[in-house]
Design an enzyme around this catalytic site. Sequence first.
Site, PDB file in Angstrom:
ATOM      1  N   ASN A 192       0.861  -1.185   0.000  1.00 36.62           N
ATOM      2  CA  ASN A 192       0.000   0.000   0.000  1.00 36.62           C
ATOM      3  C   ASN A 192       0.900   1.238   0.000  1.00 36.62           C
ATOM      4  O   ASN A 192       1.469   1.589   1.028  1.00 36.62           O
ATOM      5  CB  ASN A 192      -0.891  -0.049   1.258  1.00 36.62           C
ATOM      6  CG  ASN A 192      -1.761   1.187   1.401  1.00 36.62           C
ATOM      7  OD1 ASN A 192      -1.823   2.026   0.501  1.00 36.62           O
ATOM      8  ND2 ASN A 192      -2.435   1.292   2.537  1.00 36.62           N
TER       9      ASN A 192
ATOM     10  N   LYS B 155       0.089   4.241  -0.311  1.00 34.92           N
ATOM     11  CA  LYS B 155      -0.571   5.401   0.310  1.00 34.92           C
ATOM     12  C   LYS B 155      -0.364   6.656  -0.562  1.00 34.92           C
ATOM     13  O   LYS B 155      -0.307   6.546  -1.782  1.00 34.92           O
ATOM     14  CB  LYS B 155      -0.086   5.583   1.746  1.00 34.92           C
ATOM     15  CG  LYS B 155      -0.245   4.289   2.556  1.00 34.92           C
ATOM     16  CD  LYS B 155      -0.056   4.457   4.025  1.00 34.92           C
ATOM     17  CE  LYS B 155      -0.224   3.102   4.706  1.00 34.92           C
ATOM     18  NZ  LYS B 155      -0.171   3.177   6.147  1.00 34.92           N
TER      19      LYS B 155
ATOM     20  N   HIS C 271      -9.622   0.587   5.197  1.00 36.30           N
ATOM     21  CA  HIS C 271      -8.291   0.867   5.755  1.00 36.30           C
ATOM     22  C   HIS C 271      -8.434   1.859   6.916  1.00 36.30           C
ATOM     23  O   HIS C 271      -9.255   2.768   6.871  1.00 36.30           O
ATOM     24  CB  HIS C 271      -7.358   1.427   4.675  1.00 36.30           C
ATOM     25  CG  HIS C 271      -5.950   1.500   5.170  1.00 36.30           C
ATOM     26  ND1 HIS C 271      -5.497   2.543   5.936  1.00 36.30           N
ATOM     27  CD2 HIS C 271      -4.918   0.627   5.060  1.00 36.30           C
ATOM     28  CE1 HIS C 271      -4.231   2.304   6.273  1.00 36.30           C
ATOM     29  NE2 HIS C 271      -3.860   1.144   5.740  1.00 36.30           N
TER      30      HIS C 271
ATOM     31  N   GLU D 283      -6.831   4.364   7.839  1.00 36.11           N
ATOM     32  CA  GLU D 283      -6.709   5.792   7.542  1.00 36.11           C
ATOM     33  C   GLU D 283      -8.002   6.325   6.929  1.00 36.11           C
ATOM     34  O   GLU D 283      -8.375   7.478   7.137  1.00 36.11           O
ATOM     35  CB  GLU D 283      -5.490   6.026   6.635  1.00 36.11           C
ATOM     36  CG  GLU D 283      -4.206   5.899   7.448  1.00 36.11           C
ATOM     37  CD  GLU D 283      -3.052   5.233   6.723  1.00 36.11           C
ATOM     38  OE1 GLU D 283      -3.016   5.262   5.490  1.00 36.11           O
ATOM     39  OE2 GLU D 283      -2.177   4.672   7.429  1.00 36.11           O
TER      40      GLU D 283
ATOM     41  N   GLU E   1      -5.298  -5.185  10.831  1.00 33.08           N
ATOM     42  CA  GLU E   1      -4.302  -4.143  11.015  1.00 33.08           C
ATOM     43  C   GLU E   1      -4.614  -3.364  12.292  1.00 33.08           C
ATOM     44  O   GLU E   1      -5.435  -2.432  12.263  1.00 33.08           O
ATOM     45  CB  GLU E   1      -4.322  -3.175   9.827  1.00 33.08           C
ATOM     46  CG  GLU E   1      -4.032  -3.834   8.501  1.00 33.08           C
ATOM     47  CD  GLU E   1      -3.478  -2.834   7.513  1.00 33.08           C
ATOM     48  OE1 GLU E   1      -2.323  -2.988   7.120  1.00 33.08           O
ATOM     49  OE2 GLU E   1      -4.196  -1.887   7.155  1.00 33.08           O
TER      50      GLU E   1
ATOM     51  N   GLY F 156       2.321   2.280  10.784  1.00 28.36           N
ATOM     52  CA  GLY F 156       3.226   3.408  10.591  1.00 28.36           C
ATOM     53  C   GLY F 156       3.926   3.856  11.865  1.00 28.36           C
ATOM     54  O   GLY F 156       4.529   4.924  11.911  1.00 28.36           O
TER      55      GLY F 156
ATOM     56  N   SER G  76       3.406  -2.079  10.481  1.00 26.71           N
ATOM     57  CA  SER G  76       4.868  -2.066  10.688  1.00 26.71           C
ATOM     58  C   SER G  76       5.535  -3.403  10.382  1.00 26.71           C
ATOM     59  O   SER G  76       6.478  -3.797  11.075  1.00 26.71           O
ATOM     60  CB  SER G  76       5.208  -1.592  12.105  1.00 26.71           C
ATOM     61  OG  SER G  76       4.737  -0.270  12.301  1.00 26.71           O
TER      62      SER G  76
HETATM   63  P1  PGA Z   1       2.764   0.270   7.715  1.00 25.40           P
HETATM   64  O1  PGA Z   1       1.287   0.411   7.070  1.00 25.40           O
HETATM   65  O2  PGA Z   1       3.357  -1.011   7.156  1.00 25.40           O
HETATM   66  O3  PGA Z   1       3.496   1.499   7.278  1.00 25.40           O
HETATM   67  O4  PGA Z   1       2.579   0.190   9.197  1.00 25.40           O
HETATM   68  C1  PGA Z   1       0.460  -0.715   6.921  1.00 25.40           C
HETATM   69  C2  PGA Z   1      -0.837  -0.307   6.283  1.00 25.40           C
HETATM   70  O5  PGA Z   1      -1.337   0.786   6.545  1.00 25.40           O
HETATM   71  O6  PGA Z   1      -1.419  -1.078   5.484  1.00 25.40           O
END
Ligand code: PGA
Length: 256
Positions: free
Chosen positions: A9, A11, A96, A98, A168, A174, A214
């Site tokens: 992803n 983003k 997701h 976010e 997640e 992140g 992460s």
């Molecule tokens: P990250 O994001 O690996 O940067 O923690 C995972 C995600 O949002 O799918």
Amino acid sequence: MRIPIVGGNWKMNTNRASARSLAQAVTSACSSHTHNTQVVVFPPFPYLVEAGVALGGSNVMLGAQDAYFEPDGAFTGEVSLAMLKDCGVSFVLTGHSERRHVLGESDDLVNRKTRATLDAGLSCILCVGEKLEEREAGQTDTVNERQLRAGLRGVSADQMARIVIAYEPVWAIGTGKTATPADAQTAHARIRSVLADLYRPAVANATRIQYGGSVKGSNASELFGQPDVDGGLIGGASLKADEFAQIVAAAAAPRS
Ligand code: PGA
């Protein structure tokens, strides 16, 4: 046997040139693993076509980070599933964290997007996961179950073949903090039992459940070694082709 799946992803990152070169680099770095692991990248909308061309005839698939559920019309700024199909997209992310917690998407909107994705003939990665305060209040399973039941409302058992669940935990995205392999396994097993209750055990056993939050080259193997963890959804580490390929290799390795 469930075939592991790893998503990258991207983003709101990359530019036109770097999206193209990252797609090319992912294709060559992952090519030796795509026979037993599915790989899909999710570039930003404006670079979908260019990234798709760069993926060429490889087995790395193209995904979209979002989609709107209406087929067309006056929805300024939104992107339809037909447009995404036209760009070569085969997977769409829904739910997701976010989109839920930064952009304010409700369980109901996530469900509409999920159903529209499936009805359009595409595959869907439905993301679920608890926030830190929910985890600390002991609500991890309750939140995952609520998001699953709401997100999958109206999704048939047949359509479940085109659903992947991504667990997640929001506090792990992140942040550099990762769920322990044991915690991930516990949450994934619980998610699978909710799927068995919603559908039937065979459907639950066939559904891939990815871990996200992460994941790095250094921790992927122990996470993906868990019996109910079928690959991962990768954010930050998916922007580096070599590290992403290391994560894909961890998913491709046989589980003991
Ligand atoms: P990250 O994001 O690996 O940067 O923690 C995972 C995600 O949002 O799918």
